[in-house]
Design an enzyme around this catalytic site. Structure first.
Site, PDB file in Angstrom:
ATOM      1  N   GLY A  15       0.813  -1.207   0.000  1.00 39.64           N
ATOM      2  CA  GLY A  15       0.000   0.000   0.000  1.00 39.64           C
ATOM      3  C   GLY A  15       0.847   1.257   0.000  1.00 39.64           C
ATOM      4  O   GLY A  15       1.888   1.315   0.645  1.00 39.64           O
ATOM      5  N   ARG A  76       1.271  -5.114  -5.460  1.00 34.77           N
ATOM      6  CA  ARG A  76       1.466  -6.324  -4.661  1.00 34.77           C
ATOM      7  C   ARG A  76       1.860  -7.437  -5.620  1.00 34.77           C
ATOM      8  O   ARG A  76       1.396  -7.491  -6.753  1.00 34.77           O
ATOM      9  CB  ARG A  76       0.202  -6.667  -3.880  1.00 34.77           C
ATOM     10  CG  ARG A  76      -0.258  -5.520  -2.977  1.00 34.77           C
ATOM     11  CD  ARG A  76      -1.400  -5.908  -2.076  1.00 34.77           C
ATOM     12  NE  ARG A  76      -1.985  -4.737  -1.411  1.00 34.77           N
ATOM     13  CZ  ARG A  76      -1.500  -4.175  -0.310  1.00 34.77           C
ATOM     14  NH1 ARG A  76      -0.421  -4.682   0.263  1.00 34.77           N
ATOM     15  NH2 ARG A  76      -2.082  -3.123   0.224  1.00 34.77           N
ATOM     16  N   ASP A 107       5.152  -5.300   6.195  1.00 37.07           N
ATOM     17  CA  ASP A 107       5.612  -6.650   6.531  1.00 37.07           C
ATOM     18  C   ASP A 107       5.834  -7.525   5.308  1.00 37.07           C
ATOM     19  O   ASP A 107       6.851  -8.211   5.195  1.00 37.07           O
ATOM     20  CB  ASP A 107       4.592  -7.339   7.445  1.00 37.07           C
ATOM     21  CG  ASP A 107       4.688  -6.855   8.884  1.00 37.07           C
ATOM     22  OD1 ASP A 107       5.657  -6.137   9.205  1.00 37.07           O
ATOM     23  OD2 ASP A 107       3.795  -7.187   9.679  1.00 37.07           O
ATOM     24  N   THR A 129       4.008   2.407   5.895  1.00 42.18           N
ATOM     25  CA  THR A 129       2.627   1.941   6.016  1.00 42.18           C
ATOM     26  C   THR A 129       1.866   2.876   6.930  1.00 42.18           C
ATOM     27  O   THR A 129       2.368   3.243   7.995  1.00 42.18           O
ATOM     28  CB  THR A 129       2.545   0.505   6.556  1.00 42.18           C
ATOM     29  OG1 THR A 129       1.185   0.213   6.933  1.00 42.18           O
ATOM     30  CG2 THR A 129       3.425   0.293   7.768  1.00 42.18           C
ATOM     31  N   ASP A 131      -0.549   2.150   8.722  1.00 41.99           N
ATOM     32  CA  ASP A 131      -1.173   1.415   9.828  1.00 41.99           C
ATOM     33  C   ASP A 131      -0.365   1.398  11.126  1.00 41.99           C
ATOM     34  O   ASP A 131      -0.874   0.969  12.156  1.00 41.99           O
ATOM     35  CB  ASP A 131      -1.449  -0.032   9.410  1.00 41.99           C
ATOM     36  CG  ASP A 131      -2.532  -0.142   8.357  1.00 41.99           C
ATOM     37  OD1 ASP A 131      -3.436   0.719   8.347  1.00 41.99           O
ATOM     38  OD2 ASP A 131      -2.476  -1.071   7.538  1.00 41.99           O
ATOM     39  N   ASP A 133       1.880  -0.595  12.052  1.00 40.35           N
ATOM     40  CA  ASP A 133       1.835  -1.959  12.565  1.00 40.35           C
ATOM     41  C   ASP A 133       3.151  -2.720  12.412  1.00 40.35           C
ATOM     42  O   ASP A 133       3.169  -3.956  12.488  1.00 40.35           O
ATOM     43  CB  ASP A 133       0.706  -2.743  11.889  1.00 40.35           C
ATOM     44  CG  ASP A 133       0.850  -2.812  10.369  1.00 40.35           C
ATOM     45  OD1 ASP A 133       1.730  -2.120   9.814  1.00 40.35           O
ATOM     46  OD2 ASP A 133       0.082  -3.563   9.737  1.00 40.35           O
ATOM     47  N   ARG A 175      -7.273  -2.841   9.175  1.00 43.85           N
ATOM     48  CA  ARG A 175      -7.912  -4.159   9.115  1.00 43.85           C
ATOM     49  C   ARG A 175      -7.516  -5.034  10.297  1.00 43.85           C
ATOM     50  O   ARG A 175      -8.320  -5.738  10.873  1.00 43.85           O
ATOM     51  CB  ARG A 175      -7.564  -4.844   7.787  1.00 43.85           C
ATOM     52  CG  ARG A 175      -8.378  -6.103   7.505  1.00 43.85           C
ATOM     53  CD  ARG A 175      -8.247  -6.547   6.062  1.00 43.85           C
ATOM     54  NE  ARG A 175      -8.966  -5.677   5.153  1.00 43.85           N
ATOM     55  CZ  ARG A 175      -8.374  -4.872   4.267  1.00 43.85           C
ATOM     56  NH1 ARG A 175      -7.061  -4.838   4.171  1.00 43.85           N
ATOM     57  NH2 ARG A 175      -9.095  -4.104   3.477  1.00 43.85           N
TER      58      ARG A 175
END
Length: 325
Positions: A15, A76, A107, A129, A131, A133, A175
């Site tokens: 992303g 991707r 990741d 990212t 996120d 994360d 998500r």
């Protein structure tokens, strides 16, 4: 065995995130200042397999630091999970004289970087990212811009929610990680913050609180919902049916990925991109750069990927103190 590099390739994968261009710029200009050749690999690992590779110079990255998205494009690539394509990617790097690669992504991208390292190409990952994360780092490129985008949208929705005495459910990205929901929920004064880590489907409890607060005179309600929790539209229907209060769902979606990066995203992305090139110049490989404890640091990729990360417990704690009673 790792060795100092002469030609660096840079790619963005997965992303997109605001600030990726700042990182690309830092990689290119730091590499050139170190006497290296720089090549851009467009469309991530998919572009590597297709040999979509261009030469880059200082002019290539002029006037891009303020731009969202990524000038190298992103994609991707499920194929790159297979050993034969990982080997092919390494051979293509050697064919183009690339002995070091900076991979900007999350990741999945770092797993691809590690596979390149196993096949003899020095690699360093840069966490890009929205996120937040990536467990080894307290900062990921794009998070700051994304939460500011979401916060501004929620502020605007609060105005119309108040005018119509509505309940508004605002769905943000996340998500499997609720960091965006947590931060924007606190910043926007949301009455409820739902994340995959902490919410266990107790919609009746939320309905009860909405009714209690309406009786106390509360005219509008903001619920920030991380996308991984479930459908905001279905949740809105349940709340409106149970309370009689007009309830609307707004899905912010990919606007959180776009826009001009904030100052923090530009500066930190620049530092991480520079750090990645410096590591490659030192002959290091299979590393991830990050920000931790006030310093820009690096970790072994596999060590970093084995780490876990939860929501900040104190930030989650204060949500119980700050929401309207």
């Amino acid at each position: 065995m790792s060795y100092a590099v002469k030609t660096i390739g840079v790619l963005t994968s997965g992303g997109d995130a605001p600030g990726m261009n700042a990182a690309i710029r830092a990689v290119v200009r730091t590499g050139i200042s170190c006497g290296l050749n720089i090549k851009g690999i467009r469309h991530g690992f998919a572009g590597l397999l297709e040999e979509d590779i261009i030469d880059m110079n200082n002019l290539s990255v002029s006037d891009i630091i303020q731009l969202g998205g990524t000038i190298l494009y992103t994609a991707r690539c499920l194929e790159f999970k297979k050993k034969e394509y990982q080997e092919k990617g390494a051979e293509i790097c050697r064919k183009h004289g690339i002995d070091g690669v900076v991979v900007i992504g999350g990741d999945g991208s770092f797993n691809g970087a590690s596979r390149l390292a196993e096949n003899g190409i020095n690699t360093v990952g840069v966490p890009g990212t929205i996120d937040l994360d990536i467990a080894c780092t307290e900062y990921t490129i794009g998070f700051d811009t994304a939460i500011n985008t979401a916060m501004e949208a929620i502020d605007k929705l609060r105005d119309t929610s108040e005018s119509h005495e509505r309940c508004s459910i605002v769905e943000v990205m996340g998500r499997t990680a609720g960091h965006i929901a947590l931060w924007t929920g606190i910043a926007s004064g949301a009455e409820y913050i739902l994340t995959t880590e902490k919410y266990h489907g107790d919609i009746q409890r939320i309905i009860g609180k909405i009714l209690d607060r309406r009786r106390l005179g509360k005219k509008n309600h903001i619920i920030v919902n991380a996308e991984g929790v479930g459908s905001s539209t279905e949740m809105a229907k349940l709340i409106e049916l149970a309370t009689g209060i007009e309830t609307r769902a707004t899905v912010l979606g990919h606007i959180q990925r776009g826009g001009n990066p904030t100052c923090k995203d530009r500066v930190y992305a620049s530092a991480l991109g520079t750090k990645a090139v410096e590591l490659l110049c030192e002959g290091k490989t299979n590393r991830i750069v990050g920000y931790r404890g006030g310093e820009f640091v690096d970790f072994d990729i596999q060590e970093a990927l084995s780490m876990t990360k939860d929501l900040d417990p104190y930030l989650f704690h204060i949500t119980h103190k700050l929401t309207t009673k």
